[in-house]
Scaffold this active site. Structure first.
Site, PDB file in Angstrom:
ATOM      1  N   TRP A 121     -27.034  46.617  30.080  1.00 39.46           N
ATOM      2  CA  TRP A 121     -27.015  47.278  31.263  1.00 39.46           C
ATOM      3  C   TRP A 121     -25.637  47.279  31.832  1.00 39.46           C
ATOM      4  CZ3 TRP A 121     -31.161  50.065  31.779  1.00 39.46           C
ATOM      5  CH2 TRP A 121     -32.416  49.550  31.150  1.00 39.46           C
ATOM      6  N   LYS A 175     -38.265  44.580  38.718  1.00 42.16           N
ATOM      7  CA  LYS A 175     -38.411  43.406  37.991  1.00 42.16           C
ATOM      8  C   LYS A 175     -38.732  42.015  38.858  1.00 42.16           C
ATOM      9  CE  LYS A 175     -36.428  45.467  34.419  1.00 42.16           C
ATOM     10  NZ  LYS A 175     -34.909  46.110  34.679  1.00 42.16           N
ATOM     11  N   ASP A 182     -25.054  43.970  40.019  1.00 41.13           N
ATOM     12  CA  ASP A 182     -26.447  44.443  39.580  1.00 41.13           C
ATOM     13  C   ASP A 182     -27.161  43.163  39.373  1.00 41.13           C
ATOM     14  OD1 ASP A 182     -28.757  45.394  38.196  1.00 41.13           O
ATOM     15  OD2 ASP A 182     -27.584  46.331  36.766  1.00 41.13           O
TER      16      ASP A 182
HETATM   17  C1  PLP Z   1     -34.191  47.231  34.182  1.00 40.93           C
HETATM   18  C2  PLP Z   1     -32.653  47.030  34.593  1.00 40.93           C
HETATM   19  C3  PLP Z   1     -31.881  48.178  34.988  1.00 40.93           C
HETATM   20  C4  PLP Z   1     -32.346  49.317  34.735  1.00 40.93           C
HETATM   21  O1  PLP Z   1     -33.143  49.789  35.861  1.00 40.93           O
HETATM   22  P1  PLP Z   1     -34.103  51.255  36.299  1.00 40.93           P
HETATM   23  O2  PLP Z   1     -34.475  50.833  37.599  1.00 40.93           O
HETATM   24  O3  PLP Z   1     -34.979  51.263  35.087  1.00 40.93           O
HETATM   25  O4  PLP Z   1     -32.843  52.154  36.236  1.00 40.93           O
HETATM   26  C5  PLP Z   1     -30.564  48.055  35.161  1.00 40.93           C
HETATM   27  N1  PLP Z   1     -29.977  46.771  35.382  1.00 40.93           N
HETATM   28  C6  PLP Z   1     -30.508  45.821  34.883  1.00 40.93           C
HETATM   29  C7  PLP Z   1     -30.032  44.286  34.630  1.00 40.93           C
HETATM   30  C8  PLP Z   1     -32.023  45.704  34.546  1.00 40.93           C
HETATM   31  O5  PLP Z   1     -32.709  44.522  34.036  1.00 40.93           O
END
Ligand code: PLP
Length: 354
Positions: free
Chosen positions: A100, A191, A167
């Protein structure tokens, strides 16, 4: 029978939230209308959006501190470019801790110079880099708090005067932190907060408006703030379910309460991984994630038996990501401790058999 859902995302949500969400799709709070067939400008939905934004800041302890919470679309992946679009004038720093982070770096490079301040790529991201020095002339430093795929988690964040962007897609609302150290926090809902379809972006307002480029409305945090996160039609279902999940968490006692449960779950699985010779952990011990436990089976001949035992016990979603292999047990907020207990029992039974 309801399964033990260890899926990495989209993933388990609280039962009570699912029930209420299902009801609202048929009829929202006795209104005679479905949640997904009313105007987003209706009083009922405006209230839902306001509750969601307030709850997010409250849970993070950021209400009244100059932050705004937005529920945007395009996933966390859109924030990879959005952050840079809004903040990157000349140079930004990134800590590269996995897939990511790499994706975030790729997008940001379209907008300015990117310095990879630290990286654990040479060891397939099985640890979190530490002790690096941060250049002082960065527009911001970007971190990924929890590396969903590799099962590592930042336990101590760097101290710096450079604005921090994080993030937190896979560990938002899972542990206590001084969230005011961050200037932007973003997290895809699917998540630890809700269904796919919305992304929470928490922005410190005084950070905005400093880049010289023109920003298209849909990408401009200021535009979304000015419209109370209703610049265009928001993803009403995803926002509603996220709101319910945040309310569930608040009623439980907030982040402090869930952190305790999350620590119990993580301790349970990691002590099994450490003691059981049939399994070995992937991530460095001090950096292991409380959300995603990654591990391998040491004796391949036992794999089939293990998979079969898991299947029989109703365990879902523990296959590792293709870039790591092995197994990954994701233990987000809504996963009960008992589910981890069931998995750990199977792991120790396998040792006895093997
Ligand atoms: C799943 C995830 C993403 C991507 O998320 P999307 O909503 O599918 O764009 C980005 N960063 C992390 C840490 C993730 O676990």
């Amino acid at each position: 029978m309801k399964k033990h859902n260890f899926s990495a995302g989209p993933c388990i949500l609280p039962d009570s939230v699912m029930k209420k969400a299902a009801e609202a799709v048929i009829e929202l709070d006795g209104s005679g209308l479905s949640l997904i067939e009313i105007s987003h400008r209706s009083a009922a939905f405006v209230q839902i959006m306001e509750n969601a934004r307030t709850l997010a800041l409250e849970l993070l302890g950021l209400d009244g501190k100059g932050y705004q919470a937005l529920f945007l679309q395009g996933g966390a992946s859109s924030q990879f470019l959005n952050v840079a679009y809004n903040l990157l004038e000349t140079k930004a720093g990134y800590i590269n801790t996995g897939t990511w982070s790499l994706k975030a770096i790729k997008e940001a490079k379209l907008f300015g110079e990117i310095v990879e301040v630290a990286s654990s790529q040479e060891d397939n991201f099985n640890y979190i880099p530490k002790g690096y020095s941060i250049p002082t002339d960065l527009d911001y430093l970007h971190l990924t708090s929890n590396n969903t795929i590799f099962g590592t988690q930042i336990k101590e964040f760097p101290t710096t005067d450079v604005p921090l962007v994080c993030d937190m897609s896979s560990d938002i609302f899972s542990r206590r932190l001084d969230f005011s150290m961050f200037d932007i926090i973003y997290a895809g809902a699917q998540k630890n907060m809700g269904p796919a379809g919305t992304t929470l972006v928490v922005v410190k307002e005084d950070l905005l408006g400093k880049v010289s480029r023109k920003i298209p409305s849909m990408l401009d945090y200021k535009v979304h703030i000015g419209k109370d996160s209703m610049f265009n039609t928001p993803p009403v279902f995803a926002v509603y379910v996220s709101m319910l999940t945040m309310q569930w968490l608040k009623d439980l006692g907030g982040i402090a309460a869930i952190e305790e449960v999350n620590e119990k779950k993580a301790n349970l699985i990691y002590s099994e991984i450490e003691l059981n010779p049939v399994f070995s952990g992937f991530a460095a011990k001090e950096d292991r994630s409380n959300m995603n436990a990654t591990f391998n089976i040491t004796d391949d001949t036992l794999k089939e038996t293990f998979d079969e035992m898991c299947k029989e016990a109703g365990i879902n979603g523990i296959n590792g990501h293709r870039s790591v292999g092995g197994y990954r047990a994701s233990m987000y907020n809504a996963l009960p401790l008992e589910s981890v207990g069931v998995l750990v029992d199977i792991m120790s039974e396998l040792e006895r058999k093997g």
